[in-house]
Design a protein around this motif. Sequence first.
Motif, PDB file in Angstrom:
ATOM      1  N   LEU A   1       0.831  -1.484  -0.004  1.00  0.00           N
ATOM      2  CA  LEU A   1       0.140  -0.014   0.033  1.00  0.00           C
ATOM      3  C   LEU A   1       0.742   1.228  -0.060  1.00  0.00           C
ATOM      4  O   LEU A   1       0.512   2.168  -0.598  1.00  0.00           O
ATOM      5  CB  LEU A   1      -0.929   0.094   1.178  1.00  0.00           C
TER       6      LEU A   1
ATOM      7  N   LEU B   1      -0.387   4.960  -0.367  1.00  0.00           N
ATOM      8  CA  LEU B   1      -1.325   4.948   0.300  1.00  0.00           C
ATOM      9  C   LEU B   1      -1.115   4.165   1.745  1.00  0.00           C
ATOM     10  O   LEU B   1      -1.546   3.159   2.056  1.00  0.00           O
ATOM     11  CB  LEU B   1      -2.566   4.226   0.108  1.00  0.00           C
TER      12      LEU B   1
ATOM     13  N   ARG C   1     -14.818  -1.208   5.975  1.00  0.00           N
ATOM     14  CA  ARG C   1     -14.701   0.255   6.582  1.00  0.00           C
ATOM     15  C   ARG C   1     -14.061   1.245   5.574  1.00  0.00           C
ATOM     16  O   ARG C   1     -13.982   2.375   5.979  1.00  0.00           O
ATOM     17  CB  ARG C   1     -14.045   0.252   7.897  1.00  0.00           C
ATOM     18  N   LEU C   2     -13.585   0.992   4.604  1.00  0.00           N
ATOM     19  CA  LEU C   2     -12.577   1.534   3.453  1.00  0.00           C
ATOM     20  C   LEU C   2     -13.733   2.265   2.590  1.00  0.00           C
ATOM     21  O   LEU C   2     -14.765   1.841   2.447  1.00  0.00           O
ATOM     22  CB  LEU C   2     -11.612   0.987   3.043  1.00  0.00           C
TER      23      LEU C   2
ATOM     24  N   GLN D   1     -10.238   3.441  -1.499  1.00  0.00           N
ATOM     25  CA  GLN D   1      -9.097   2.668  -0.772  1.00  0.00           C
ATOM     26  C   GLN D   1      -9.376   1.303  -0.872  1.00  0.00           C
ATOM     27  O   GLN D   1      -8.445   0.462  -0.965  1.00  0.00           O
ATOM     28  CB  GLN D   1      -9.571   3.172   0.698  1.00  0.00           C
TER      29      GLN D   1
ATOM     30  N   GLN E   1      -8.108   9.753  -6.865  1.00  0.00           N
ATOM     31  CA  GLN E   1      -7.229   8.786  -5.917  1.00  0.00           C
ATOM     32  C   GLN E   1      -6.926   7.560  -6.832  1.00  0.00           C
ATOM     33  O   GLN E   1      -5.688   6.966  -6.916  1.00  0.00           O
ATOM     34  CB  GLN E   1      -7.922   8.284  -4.682  1.00  0.00           C
TER      35      GLN E   1
ATOM     36  N   LYS F   1     -15.140   6.357   8.515  1.00  0.00           N
ATOM     37  CA  LYS F   1     -14.127   5.634   7.682  1.00  0.00           C
ATOM     38  C   LYS F   1     -12.867   5.870   8.439  1.00  0.00           C
ATOM     39  O   LYS F   1     -12.395   7.022   9.214  1.00  0.00           O
ATOM     40  CB  LYS F   1     -14.145   6.444   6.384  1.00  0.00           C
ATOM     41  N   LEU F   2     -11.970   4.725   7.993  1.00  0.00           N
ATOM     42  CA  LEU F   2     -10.575   5.058   8.634  1.00  0.00           C
ATOM     43  C   LEU F   2      -9.807   6.128   7.663  1.00  0.00           C
ATOM     44  O   LEU F   2     -10.188   6.388   6.774  1.00  0.00           O
ATOM     45  CB  LEU F   2      -9.669   3.839   8.216  1.00  0.00           C
TER      46      LEU F   2
ATOM     47  N   PHE G   1      -7.245   7.300   5.787  1.00  0.00           N
ATOM     48  CA  PHE G   1      -5.918   6.892   4.703  1.00  0.00           C
ATOM     49  C   PHE G   1      -5.448   8.126   4.182  1.00  0.00           C
ATOM     50  O   PHE G   1      -6.023   9.018   4.130  1.00  0.00           O
ATOM     51  CB  PHE G   1      -6.461   6.426   3.480  1.00  0.00           C
ATOM     52  N   ARG G   2      -4.260   8.342   4.387  1.00  0.00           N
ATOM     53  CA  ARG G   2      -3.379   9.508   3.922  1.00  0.00           C
ATOM     54  C   ARG G   2      -2.821   9.394   2.459  1.00  0.00           C
ATOM     55  O   ARG G   2      -2.067   8.235   2.247  1.00  0.00           O
ATOM     56  CB  ARG G   2      -2.282   9.918   4.986  1.00  0.00           C
ATOM     57  N   THR G   3      -3.185  10.081   1.525  1.00  0.00           N
ATOM     58  CA  THR G   3      -2.711  10.276   0.215  1.00  0.00           C
ATOM     59  C   THR G   3      -1.503  10.955   0.354  1.00  0.00           C
ATOM     60  O   THR G   3      -1.475  12.078   0.713  1.00  0.00           O
ATOM     61  CB  THR G   3      -3.589  10.751  -0.707  1.00  0.00           C
TER      62      THR G   3
END
Lengths: 255, 321
Positions: free
Chosen positions: A133, A138, A149-150, A154, A187, B314-315, B317-319
């Motif tokens: 990832l 990411l 949960r994503l 993601q 993304q 939501k968790l 995520f860092r881009t």
Amino acid sequence: MTTKLLSLRGIRKAYGAVEAVRGVDLDIQAGEVLALCGDNGAGKSSLVKIIAGAQPPSGGTMQWRGREVAFHSPQDALREGIATIYQDLALAPRLSIAQNVFLGSELTRGPLGLPFPQLLDKRRMVAEARGYLQRLNLPQADMGAAVERLSGGQRQAVAIARALRWQAELIIMDEPTAALGVRETAQVLSLIRTLHEEGRTVLLISHNMADVCAVATRVAIMKAGSKAIDRPVAGLDPDRLAHMVMTGQDMPAAA
Amino acid sequence: MSGVLARFGTAFAGLLVLLFFAAFAENFASLGNLAIVLKETAFLAILAIGFALALTTAELDLSIADVASLAAVATGALIQGGAAPAVAVLVGLGVGLGAGVLNGLTVTVLKVPSLIATLGMAAMAKGLGFMITQGVAFVGRWPREFTGLGRGSLLGVSNLIWWMAGIGFLAWLLLKWTRTGLHMVATGEADEAARLAGIRTGRMKRLGLALAGLLAGVTAVLLAASLSSATPNMAADHFLYAIAAVLLGMTMIEPGRPNIPGTLLAAFMLKALGNGLVLLGAPYYAQDIALGAIIIGSVALSATVMRRAAFTKKLNFRTAG
């Protein structure tokens, strides 16, 4: 100097009397992002399923790295290095990120260095999943989090990480942005660019002309089961591309 | 905090019930009584672990109790006839395993939904049990070699408790630490995704149902050994308890998923509840009513837990870049 990764010659697919694919020749070069476009019913899904091993062709030949191949299942294609990321992503929503990345190809080790019993090497899988990832830009804190949960983008990253884990050389992405919002689409496009920079080959099926213009290097347009157009993306804009998809005719650049 | 509540909320509630019994039911909290409860939990727990393993692959096994009765009768018939205990035990386990394998083939090859397939198996097992016994029980002075499996003890702890602990540990190890176990979980959670990842989902379902059958056989042998008898419906009373233990277990430890520690804990809680009610002098039907409410309540509760899990934020995520 480009090398041919996949080469299709005269691929046909008939469902009873209906010919969905009518003798398509298509080459995929190593390292390119090839977009496959076409209206609904143009035959692109059938063609992709053949490449992915999900269904056999009715005729024609397929060469992978210069060798003739016939896939009888998605696993056959996967073993050769062709991974497909399906529209519904084929992830297990309630399993963790690491479990999804390694689903079906988990790492094991014997306790205390013994050969038996082979137990899951959870620590190594978490570390490697994090690595994949990270390569996709990411970084994620919790590899134990359930995939449900994503966000959609993601999840796409997790699916791509799995393809990387399988060491896929050709990654087929079926409408990867179809269900996504603007930010998540960006993304995913950035994920595709990362794959391209890593030298992976991507076959992108998309209805979104802006996406195609943004990330693809070449575009093949299907019309009524045949390949109508095959050309570099450079110099195209979404409007012109949309027109080409509708008419199946290449169009000179507007003056 | 909410995570702790989701994982252990039901266990806390169970603890409160136990404390209530400890306060009001004479003798409930005595070491002797709790040891008896734990010992009696074993049959139900082993049967429930089998049900949980099948349910892990998203298949129901409603035949466990009748198959266990049939296996007990088969074992009892052999012991009664003077067969070597080892042979009788192997036959008992074989009957259970055989029924489980048949269930698996019916579900995966003939494509009969497990609800129906195992219901049919239950009826057939019950019929066969009555056929073998002709409706009477096998009772006798059975060899110690055999009865010791259920009645003996090791290091002062009943063999039944050792069996329960050993089987519970193996089942937990299977599900949490082996590829096969993870593939069973993936099959139950997302059949199609598992198949596309190269997992043989049919084989996982057959394994889950075969293990459910095998553990029904184990329960049968232990029941027959403990009671020195075998009757054609001896495991029937454990049926709803086993299902309730798995479902109640799904409300704790790993909410929403059949899990072994939750199942064991729930099995003990259910047995303690029954024991407490008896000690309080509650009528015999009170247990059944409580059991039914627990079955419905735990499914409702674990569905809520699932909903909550799906809607938490939501968790992050860092881009990068």
